[in-house]
Design an enzyme around this catalytic site. Structure first.
Site, PDB file in Angstrom:
ATOM      1  N   THR A  10       0.817  -1.216   0.000  1.00  0.00           N
ATOM      2  CA  THR A  10       0.000   0.000   0.000  1.00  0.00           C
ATOM      3  C   THR A  10       0.856   1.273   0.000  1.00  0.00           C
ATOM      4  OG1 THR A  10      -0.073  -0.175   2.399  1.00  0.00           O
ATOM      5  CG2 THR A  10      -1.972  -1.062   1.202  1.00  0.00           C
ATOM      6  N   ALA A  12       4.209   3.918  -1.313  1.00  0.00           N
ATOM      7  CA  ALA A  12       4.583   4.583  -2.575  1.00  0.00           C
ATOM      8  C   ALA A  12       5.346   3.626  -3.499  1.00  0.00           C
ATOM      9  CB  ALA A  12       5.433   5.820  -2.273  1.00  0.00           C
ATOM     10  N   SER A  39      -4.141  -2.040   7.188  1.00  0.00           N
ATOM     11  CA  SER A  39      -4.585  -2.084   5.788  1.00  0.00           C
ATOM     12  C   SER A  39      -5.353  -3.356   5.430  1.00  0.00           C
ATOM     13  CB  SER A  39      -3.389  -1.977   4.852  1.00  0.00           C
ATOM     14  OG  SER A  39      -2.760  -0.740   5.051  1.00  0.00           O
ATOM     15  N   ARG A 100      21.749  -4.121   3.157  1.00  0.00           N
ATOM     16  CA  ARG A 100      22.583  -3.752   2.007  1.00  0.00           C
ATOM     17  C   ARG A 100      24.069  -3.986   2.202  1.00  0.00           C
ATOM     18  NH1 ARG A 100      19.691   1.876   1.006  1.00  0.00           N
ATOM     19  NH2 ARG A 100      17.735   1.116   0.110  1.00  0.00           N
ATOM     20  N   CYS A 131      18.111   4.689  -3.626  1.00  0.00           N
ATOM     21  CA  CYS A 131      17.671   5.256  -4.915  1.00  0.00           C
ATOM     22  C   CYS A 131      18.723   6.180  -5.544  1.00  0.00           C
ATOM     23  CB  CYS A 131      16.351   5.975  -4.745  1.00  0.00           C
ATOM     24  SG  CYS A 131      16.289   7.039  -3.299  1.00  0.00           S
ATOM     25  N   GLY A 162      10.713  10.282  -2.068  1.00  0.00           N
ATOM     26  CA  GLY A 162      11.746   9.450  -1.450  1.00  0.00           C
ATOM     27  C   GLY A 162      11.418   9.184   0.014  1.00  0.00           C
ATOM     28  N   LYS A 219      25.428   6.117   2.784  1.00  0.00           N
ATOM     29  CA  LYS A 219      24.902   5.018   1.961  1.00  0.00           C
ATOM     30  C   LYS A 219      25.466   5.135   0.548  1.00  0.00           C
ATOM     31  CE  LYS A 219      20.339   4.953   4.117  1.00  0.00           C
ATOM     32  NZ  LYS A 219      18.956   5.443   3.918  1.00  0.00           N
ATOM     33  N   ARG A 240      17.171  17.664   0.040  1.00  0.00           N
ATOM     34  CA  ARG A 240      15.752  17.465  -0.292  1.00  0.00           C
ATOM     35  C   ARG A 240      15.220  18.730  -0.949  1.00  0.00           C
ATOM     36  NH1 ARG A 240      13.659  12.655  -0.248  1.00  0.00           N
ATOM     37  NH2 ARG A 240      14.136  12.254   1.943  1.00  0.00           N
ATOM     38  N   HIS A 247      14.685  12.069  -8.711  1.00  0.00           N
ATOM     39  CA  HIS A 247      15.862  12.689  -8.102  1.00  0.00           C
ATOM     40  C   HIS A 247      16.801  13.193  -9.199  1.00  0.00           C
ATOM     41  CE1 HIS A 247      14.524  11.098  -4.397  1.00  0.00           C
ATOM     42  NE2 HIS A 247      15.440  10.196  -4.145  1.00  0.00           N
TER      43      HIS A 247
HETATM   44  P1  A2P Z   1       0.285   0.428   5.780  1.00  0.00           P
HETATM   45  O1  A2P Z   1      -0.306   1.184   4.616  1.00  0.00           O
HETATM   46  O2  A2P Z   1      -0.625  -0.659   6.272  1.00  0.00           O
HETATM   47  O3  A2P Z   1       0.831   1.312   6.875  1.00  0.00           O
HETATM   48  P2  A2P Z   1       5.418   4.428   2.380  1.00  0.00           P
HETATM   49  O4  A2P Z   1       6.869   4.185   2.080  1.00  0.00           O
HETATM   50  O5  A2P Z   1       4.675   5.035   1.246  1.00  0.00           O
HETATM   51  O6  A2P Z   1       5.245   5.186   3.666  1.00  0.00           O
HETATM   52  O7  A2P Z   1       4.749   2.959   2.610  1.00  0.00           O
HETATM   53  C1  A2P Z   1       5.143   2.068   3.612  1.00  0.00           C
HETATM   54  C2  A2P Z   1       4.522   0.669   3.373  1.00  0.00           C
HETATM   55  O8  A2P Z   1       4.995  -0.214   4.392  1.00  0.00           O
HETATM   56  C3  A2P Z   1       3.008   0.649   3.451  1.00  0.00           C
HETATM   57  O9  A2P Z   1       2.507  -0.345   2.583  1.00  0.00           O
HETATM   58  C4  A2P Z   1       2.786   0.247   4.910  1.00  0.00           C
HETATM   59  O10 A2P Z   1       1.552  -0.396   5.162  1.00  0.00           O
HETATM   60  C5  A2P Z   1       3.880  -0.764   5.100  1.00  0.00           C
HETATM   61  N1  A2P Z   1       4.213  -0.928   6.519  1.00  0.00           N
HETATM   62  C6  A2P Z   1       4.666   0.020   7.372  1.00  0.00           C
HETATM   63  N2  A2P Z   1       4.855  -0.502   8.616  1.00  0.00           N
HETATM   64  C7  A2P Z   1       4.503  -1.817   8.542  1.00  0.00           C
HETATM   65  C8  A2P Z   1       4.471  -2.909   9.474  1.00  0.00           C
HETATM   66  N3  A2P Z   1       4.851  -2.757  10.746  1.00  0.00           N
HETATM   67  N4  A2P Z   1       4.051  -4.127   9.044  1.00  0.00           N
HETATM   68  C9  A2P Z   1       3.691  -4.288   7.757  1.00  0.00           C
HETATM   69  N5  A2P Z   1       3.693  -3.303   6.820  1.00  0.00           N
HETATM   70  C10 A2P Z   1       4.086  -2.082   7.201  1.00  0.00           C
END
Ligand code: A2P
Length: 351
Positions: A10, A12, A39, A100, A131, A162, A219, A240, A247
Site C-alpha cells: 500500500t 509509494a 490495511s 545492504r 535510490c 523518497g 549510503k 531534499r 531525483h
Molecule cells: P500500511 O499502509 O498498512 O501502513 P510508504 O513508504 O509510502 O510510507 O509505505 C510504507 C509501506 O509499508 C506501506 O505499505 C505500509 O503499510 C507498510 N508498513 C509500514 N509498517 C509496517 C508494518 N509494521 N508491518 C507491515 N507493513 C508495514
C-alpha cells in the site's frame, strides 16, 4: 510461473511495484499484497483485478507458498520479516537499507553487477540499493570503464516521494496552505521533514552521523563501492527539494585518464537504460518532468572541467520510485529468474 508477495503493497514503492510487475509481464502465478494490520481488507489492483491486502506476518510466506517476496515496508519490517520469507523458501528482494552492507547479501543493480545475484543463496536475500546510488552507478559504470574514476563529488536534489507517501502529502499540504496564506500553521504540524519543504531546500536527509555526514550520504559512499567492486572516493551532499518525483544529481568525476565529452556521450548512450539528453543550444537537458514515470537514467550537461584534463561534470535525473526502487527490484527479479529460476523451481517443487 511464481507466487509473488509484496510487503508494503500500500506504500509509494509498493504501488509502483504492482504497476511495474504488470508492465514487465513478470511471470506471476499468484500475487499476494501484504501490509500492516491497518490495511487488512483494503484492496490493490493488479492486472485489472482487485486483490485484498493481507497482514504481513512471519507465517504468511509459508501459507501462501511464496517464491519471490519484494519488501518495501521500511528497514525494521524487513529486519523482522525478510528472514521468515527466506526460511519459507522464498527469495527476498529487499528495498530497504537493512541488509545492504551485509557481506552475505548481494547488492545489485542489474545493468552494473548482475553477476553478484548468484550469491543470493547465502541468506536468501538480494538487496536493492539506495535510490540515489542506483541512478548514480548506472551513469558511473560506463564512464569508469572508459576513463577509470578515482573520485566522485555529487550533490543530490531529492524528491519528496523518497520519504514515501507521507512526504508527498506534506509538500502538497504546505503548498495548499501557502496559497491560503496559512503556511505557518502547516509548518508547525509537519511530521516528515525537519523544516518547511514548500519553496525551500533542505541539506539534510536521514540522520546525522559522525563528523557531519548524513546516513543517506554514507549510503551513497559505501553502496557505490560494493556494487562497482571499487575503492572510489565518493563525497555526496544529499539535499531534499520540493519536487514530487524523480531525483537529480550534479556529479563531478576525477579520472585516471583524460576525459572527452564526445566519448562520454557515446559510452553513456550505448549503456543499458541510459538516455543522453545534451543539447544546450536547444535548452535540452535532463529534468524531473522528463524522467518521471519512465525507466531510464537521463544524463546531460556533460562538460569538461575548466582547469583539469581528467575531470568531467554532468547532471543526471531518474524516477527514483521506478529506476531507484520498483523497476530495479523487478529487473533483479527477472535476472534472478533467468539465472537461477529453473534450478530454484526444481529444488523447491521437483519440476
Ligand atoms: P500500511 O499502509 O498498512 O501502513 P510508504 O513508504 O509510502 O510510507 O509505505 C510504507 C509501506 O509499508 C506501506 O505499505 C505500509 O503499510 C507498510 N508498513 C509500514 N509498517 C509496517 C508494518 N509494521 N508491518 C507491515 N507493513 C508495514
Amino acid at each position: 510461473m511464481y507466487n509473488v508477495a509484496i510487503a508494503g503493497a500500500t506504500g509509494a514503492v509498493g504501488e509502483e511495484l504492482l504497476r511495474v510487475l504488470e508492465e514487465y509481464n513478470f511471470p506471476v502465478k499468484k500475487l499476494v499484497p501484504l501490509a500492516s494490520a491497518r490495511s487488512v481488507g483494503k484492496e490493490v489492483e493488479f492486472k485489472g483485478k482487485n486483490l485484498k491486502v493481507k497482514e504481513l506476518t512471519c507465517e504468511v510466506f509459508e501459507e501462501e507458498e511464496i517464491d519471490i517476496a519484494f519488501f518495501s515496508a521500511g528497514g525494521s519490517v524487513s529486519a523482522k520479516f525478510a528472514p521468515c520469507a527466506a526460511a519459507a523458501g522464498a527469495v527476498v528482494i529487499d528495498n530497504t537499507s537493512h541488509f545492504r552492507m551485509d557481506p552475505d547479501v548481494p547488492l545489485v543493480v542489474p545493468e552494473v553487477n548482475p553477476e553478484d545475484i548468484v550469491y543470493w543463496k547465502k541468506k536468501g536475500i538480494i538487496a536493492n540499493p539506495n535510490c540515489s546510488t542506483i541512478q548514480m552507478v548506472i551513469s558511473l559504470a560506463p564512464l569508469h570503464k572508459e576513463f577509470g574514476i578515482k573520485r566522485v563529488d555529487v550533490a543530490t536534489y531529492q524528491a519528496v516521494s523518497g520519504a514515501g507517501k507521507k512526504g508527498m502529502e506534506e509538500l502538497i499540504e504546505q503548498m495548499r496552505a501557502l496559497f491560503n496564506f496559512k503556511l505557518d500553521k502547516k509548518v508547525e504540524e509537519r511530521e516528515v521533514f525537519p523544516w518547511q519543504i514548500a519553496l525551500n531546500v533542505i541539506p539534510h536527509i536521514d540522520k546525522f552521523m559522525d563528523e557531519g555526514w548524513t546516513r543517506e550520504e554514507l549510503k551513497m559512499v559505501n553502496e557505490t563501492n560494493k556494487i562497482m567492486h571499487t575503492n572510489i572516493e565518493v563525497a555526496p551532499t544529499c539535499v531534499r527539494v520540493p519536487v514530487l518525483r524523480s531525483h537529480s544529481e550534479a556529479i563531478t568525476i576525477y579520472c585516471e585518464k583524460p576525459v572527452s565529452v564526445e566519448r562520454a556521450r557515446e559510452v553513456l548512450a550505448n549503456f543499458e537504460d541510459v538516455k543522453v539528453i545534451d543539447n544546450p543550444q536547444k535548452n535540452e537537458y535532463p529534468m524531473p518532468v522528463i524522467a518521471t514515470d519512465t525507466d531510464y537514467v537521463y544524463v546531460g550537461r556533460i562538460r569538461k572541467d575548466l582547469y583539469e584534463d581528467n575531470v568531467l561534470h554532468f547532471f543526471n535525473v531518474a524516477d527514483q520510485l521506478r529506476v531507484g526502487a520498483a523497476t530495479n527490484a523487478v529487473r533483479i527479479g527477472l535476472k534472478w529468474i533467468e539465472m537461477e529460476g529453473e534450478s530454484f523451481l526444481k529444488d523447491k517443487y521437483g519440476k
